[in-house]
Design a protein around this motif. Structure first.
Motif, short mmCIF file in Angstrom:
data_model
loop_
_atom_site.label_atom_id
_atom_site.label_comp_id
_atom_site.label_asym_id
_atom_site.label_seq_id
_atom_site.Cartn_x
_atom_site.Cartn_y
_atom_site.Cartn_z
N LEU A 602 0.98 -1.50 0.54
CA LEU A 602 -0.18 -0.68 0.12
C LEU A 602 1.00 1.34 -0.18
CD1 LEU A 602 -3.04 1.22 0.30
CD2 LEU A 602 -2.70 1.60 2.68
N ASN A 603 1.88 1.49 0.62
CA ASN A 603 2.82 2.55 0.95
C ASN A 603 3.46 2.61 -0.65
OD1 ASN A 603 3.99 4.32 2.53
ND2 ASN A 603 5.97 3.48 2.12
N LYS A 604 4.11 1.18 -1.24
CA LYS A 604 4.68 1.66 -2.40
C LYS A 604 3.42 2.42 -3.47
CE LYS A 604 6.94 -1.37 -5.50
NZ LYS A 604 7.81 -2.63 -6.28
N ALA A 605 2.38 1.33 -3.76
CA ALA A 605 0.95 2.19 -5.01
C ALA A 605 0.81 4.26 -4.58
CB ALA A 605 -0.11 1.44 -4.05
N PHE A 606 0.68 4.04 -2.84
CA PHE A 606 0.84 5.78 -2.29
C PHE A 606 2.41 6.40 -2.65
CE2 PHE A 606 0.95 8.73 0.30
CZ PHE A 606 0.22 9.64 0.47
N ALA A 607 2.98 5.91 -2.96
CA ALA A 607 4.45 6.43 -3.01
C ALA A 607 4.52 6.69 -4.62
CB ALA A 607 5.90 6.13 -2.53
N GLY A 608 3.48 5.83 -5.53
CA GLY A 608 4.22 5.68 -6.78
C GLY A 608 3.38 6.48 -7.64
N SER A 609 1.85 7.33 -7.16
CA SER A 609 1.50 7.95 -7.80
C SER A 609 0.48 8.68 -6.94
CB SER A 609 0.11 7.36 -8.28
OG SER A 609 -0.90 7.97 -8.86
N ALA A 610 0.20 10.00 -7.96
CA ALA A 610 0.17 11.24 -7.03
C ALA A 610 -1.64 11.28 -6.91
CB ALA A 610 0.30 13.03 -7.74
N ASP A 611 -2.43 10.79 -7.67
CA ASP A 611 -3.55 10.37 -7.45
C ASP A 611 -4.04 8.78 -6.69
OD1 ASP A 611 -6.64 9.84 -7.54
OD2 ASP A 611 -6.54 9.65 -9.64
N HIS A 612 -4.66 9.17 -6.35
CA HIS A 612 -4.50 8.14 -4.54
C HIS A 612 -5.99 7.77 -3.70
CE1 HIS A 612 -0.74 10.49 -2.32
NE2 HIS A 612 -0.53 9.57 -3.07
N SER A 613 -7.12 8.07 -5.00
CA SER A 613 -8.31 7.48 -4.77
C SER A 613 -8.73 6.26 -5.52
CB SER A 613 -9.21 9.12 -6.04
OG SER A 613 -8.40 8.30 -7.13
N ALA A 614 -7.70 6.02 -5.88
CA ALA A 614 -8.01 4.28 -6.42
C ALA A 614 -8.10 3.69 -5.36
CB ALA A 614 -6.97 3.56 -7.24
N LEU A 615 -6.92 3.99 -4.43
CA LEU A 615 -6.46 3.31 -2.53
C LEU A 615 -6.87 3.45 -1.63
CD1 LEU A 615 -3.04 4.24 -2.35
CD2 LEU A 615 -3.81 2.32 -3.55
N VAL A 616 -8.99 4.27 -2.11
CA VAL A 616 -9.30 4.28 -0.95
C VAL A 616 -10.04 3.06 -0.19
CG1 VAL A 616 -11.80 5.54 -0.22
CG2 VAL A 616 -9.90 6.90 -1.50
N PRO A 617 -10.50 2.57 -1.50
CA PRO A 617 -11.25 0.65 -1.06
C PRO A 617 -10.46 0.07 -0.14
CG PRO A 617 -11.74 1.62 -3.72
CD PRO A 617 -10.68 2.82 -3.38
N THR A 618 -8.93 0.36 -0.58
CA THR A 618 -8.57 -0.68 0.66
C THR A 618 -8.12 -0.26 1.53
OG1 THR A 618 -6.99 -1.28 -2.08
CG2 THR A 618 -5.75 -1.77 0.38
#
Length: 656
Positions: A602-618
């Motif tokens: 999750l931290n890697k995905a968060f740092a890899g993109s400025a748009d974090h909307s796709a991570l909200v369900p996670t």
């Protein structure tokens, strides 16, 4: 008789109960006599007290007694007393229906129980002693007249679902129960209850200690005298005469020294005062002399009564004054958390006209209560030290009630805590004392760690306990609702406070002497590495959490929820809501495991993109998983299921 003859039906539940008792459960049918004599004894106690308190009551209390009348030819047995008696309404309330609560629970237990000895214990426990007469009788007739009333009542039933009730004009004061006995059938444990020897043996076994005389007419041989021989009369057939004998000793057991009383006598007296059929786990005798005098005979039961947690229940302590019965439910003599204790207290200096209001203010009663309370607590402590198996029986039955004293009895809190035992991570199937826990504490540990929950399994599977297990730090496992109350009341043991592992920040590093500078540097690095993700999680989940932080208590799980040090636990919140109290929503901290693949990913995905909307369900799934892991309830289970289904679908599509 008057014209007020009625035919009534038993309550449906009473009919079912009678059928179970008579046809499917009890093998010890002898118990009916003990129940009838016990009822008569209570009636005599009440009449004596009422006659002393009400001088205008027109009763003869000079020869109070219980009479057994057996008729072998007609196969009947009468148990008669000249006690307080009953009015017509009393008969309908007490005999025609089951006035006591817990009937459905009793029927369930009767239907389920297979062991005869265990089933017999249920008779007195549920207050249904009178109904035991139908085990031995085809028809039961009760005639009674309440003291001070002119008209009596006749009640009769064959136990088939109905009963008749009439007014009687010539009924004597008191109560008589006439049993039309069933035929003798020794294979079915039905004996000849018209046999004087059998009746004498039953009275000796069950009712020898009854304070009132139990009388029976018996035939005795008359010795032939010289006048018979001189007159030439035949002496081949011995002469007999009918004499009335008292067949019980009438000795008050509490007034006798312990070495004068057998264990069987104690056990039967316990059954008499408790209306139960188990054996007492412990007998406590007390004799106080000095400023004021009293004697007490107390019992700790083996089994918890069915009404232990019911609002309407009996305290089980009988109060006497100079052997005069006063009341059978004296709540003022024992604190609420010791309500399982049964027995008798006989005070020498109280008034016979004492009322509950006077008892609440009486200095002597308060002093007796304090001394008896300390004695019971000390006895439980001794039981734990000397008889661990019996103590475990006590704790399994009464531990939940006992711990109420930690909340309600500040003066004895230390003694109660010292005599208590608890499950812990170091005791797989046993219990541990707090003294033993403190003796096993790790170097540097200055608090007693605990966790509350609904079951041991739930607590042991909780993410909160992972680091404690990994480091070998013992944790108390508290699963009773009352535990939520006493652990948060500021209690201490041996100078050690209690700390919930599910609240506040936990620092176990002080217990680990092997932590290196490299380990400390690694922690600082991770804190910096995950700081952005933690800030985003706190903002995204702000409706449910007040903070997101790295955890030092997780080793296997991805996340857990942690309350503030003085916050209310989820279990306590659930208890309050179940009682109808609305509570504001409380937020807790979300702690995440920096070493778990889900969090690192999750931290890697968060740092890899400025748009974090796709991570909200996670993020929402992560929170929901933490709630489920601690045994909590999701606010919106449907939304969680939808998010989970979407996440799983996406992962399958990615793989394909």
């Amino acid at each position: 008789m008057t014209g007020q003859t009625e035919v009534r039906e038993f309550q449906a539940e009473t009919r079912q109960l009678l059928d179970l008792m008579v046809h499917s459960v009890y093998s010890n049918k002898d118990s009916f006599l003990r129940e009838l004599i016990s009822n008569s004894s209570d009636a005599l106690d009440k009449l004596r007290l009422e006659s002393l308190q009400d001088k205008g009551l027109d009763v003869d209390a000079s020869d109070l007694h219980i009479q057994l009348e057996a008729d072998a030819d007609n196969r009947t047995l009468v148990v008669r007393d000249n006690g307080i008696g009953m009015s017509r309404d009393d008969v309908i309330d007490l005999i025609g229906t089951l006035a006591r609560s817990g009937t459905a629970e009793l029927r369930r237990k009767l239907a389920e129980v297979k062991d005869a000895a265990a089933s017999e214990e249920l008779i007195g426990q549920f207050g249904i002693g009178f109904y035991s007469t139908f085990m031995v009788a085809d028809r039961v007739t009760l005639v009674t007249r309440r003291a001070g009333e002119a008209t009596g009542t006749r009640w009769e039933s064959t136990g088939d679902g109905t009963y008749t009730i009439d007014d009687v004009t010539d009924a004597p004061q008191g109560t008589s129960v006439t049993l039309a006995l069933k035929p003798v059938d020794t294979e079915d444990h039905l004996y000849d209850y018209t046999d004087a020897a059998k009746l004498r043996a039953l009275v000796k076994r069950y009712s020898d200690f009854i304070a009132w005389p139990i009388r029976m007419d018996v035939e005795k041989p008359v010795a032939a005298d010289e006048s018979d021989a001189d007159s030439g009369e035949s002496t081949d057939e011995p002469k007999t005469e009918v004499v009335t004998e008292t067949i019980n000793s009438q000795k008050a057991l509490w007034a006798k020294s312990a070495d004068e009383v057998t264990q069987d006598e104690y056990h039967e007296f316990y059954r008499h005062v408790s209306h139960a059929w188990d054996e007492p786990l412990e007998v406590i005798t007390v004799k106080a002399e000095g400023t004021f005098e009293y004697q007490a005979l107390l019992f700790i039961p083996t089994q918890a009564p069915f009404d232990l947690f019911m609002r309407e229940r009996s305290s089980g302590i009988h109060l006497y004054v100079k052997r005069v019965f006063i009341m059978d439910d004296c709540e003022e003599l024992m604190p609420e958390y010791l309500r399982f204790v049964k027995g008798v207290v006989d005070a020498a200096d109280l008034s016979l006209n004492v009322s509950r209001e006077i008892l609440q203010q009486d200095r002597q009663i308060r002093a007796i209560r304090r001394r008896l309370t300390k004695r019971v607590i000390a006895t439980v402590g001794d039981l734990r030290d000397s008889r661990p198996d019996d103590y475990r029986t006590f704790w399994d039955n009464f531990g939940r009630v006992w711990k109420e004293g930690l909340v309600n009895d500040y003066d004895n809190r230390d003694a109660i805590l010292k005599a208590s035992s608890f499950a812990s991570t170091d005791s797989t199937d046993g219990l541990t004392t707090l003294a033993d826990y403190v003796g096993r504490m790790r170097s540097g540990q200055d608090t007693i760690y605990y966790m509350t929950g609904e079951s041991r399994q739930q607590i042991e599977n909780s993410p909160h306990i992972e680091a404690f297990r990994a480091k070998g730090v013992e944790v108390l496992l508290l699963t009773d609702p009352v535990d939520e109350m006493w652990v948060s009341s500021g209690v201490e043991f041996d100078g050690k406070s209690f700390t919930s592992i599910a609240k506040g920040a936990v620092d176990l590093d002080s217990l680990d002497d092997t932590e290196s500078d490299e380990d400390k540097a690694d922690k600082e690095k991770k804190t910096e590495e995950f700081s952005a993700l933690l800030g985003w999680l706190a903002e995204t989940l702000s409706d449910d959490v007040n903070e997101a932080r790295l955890s030092s208590r997780l080793t296997d799980s991805a996340a857990c929820l942690v309350g503030d040090t003085f916050s209310m636990s989820p279990q306590l919140e659930k208890l309050y809501r179940a009682s109808g109290q609305e509570l504001p929503k409380s937020k807790r901290a979300l702690e995440v495991n920096a070493d778990h693949p889900l969090i690192t990913g999750l931290n890697k995905a968060f740092a890899g993109s400025a748009d974090h909307s796709a991570l909200v369900p996670t993020a929402k799934l992560l929170y929901g998983m933490a709630v489920i892991a601690e045994g909590g309830e999701l606010g919106d289970p449907a939304e969680f299921a939808k998010l989970l289904a979407g996440n799983l679908t996406e992962s399958l599509q990615t793989e394909s």
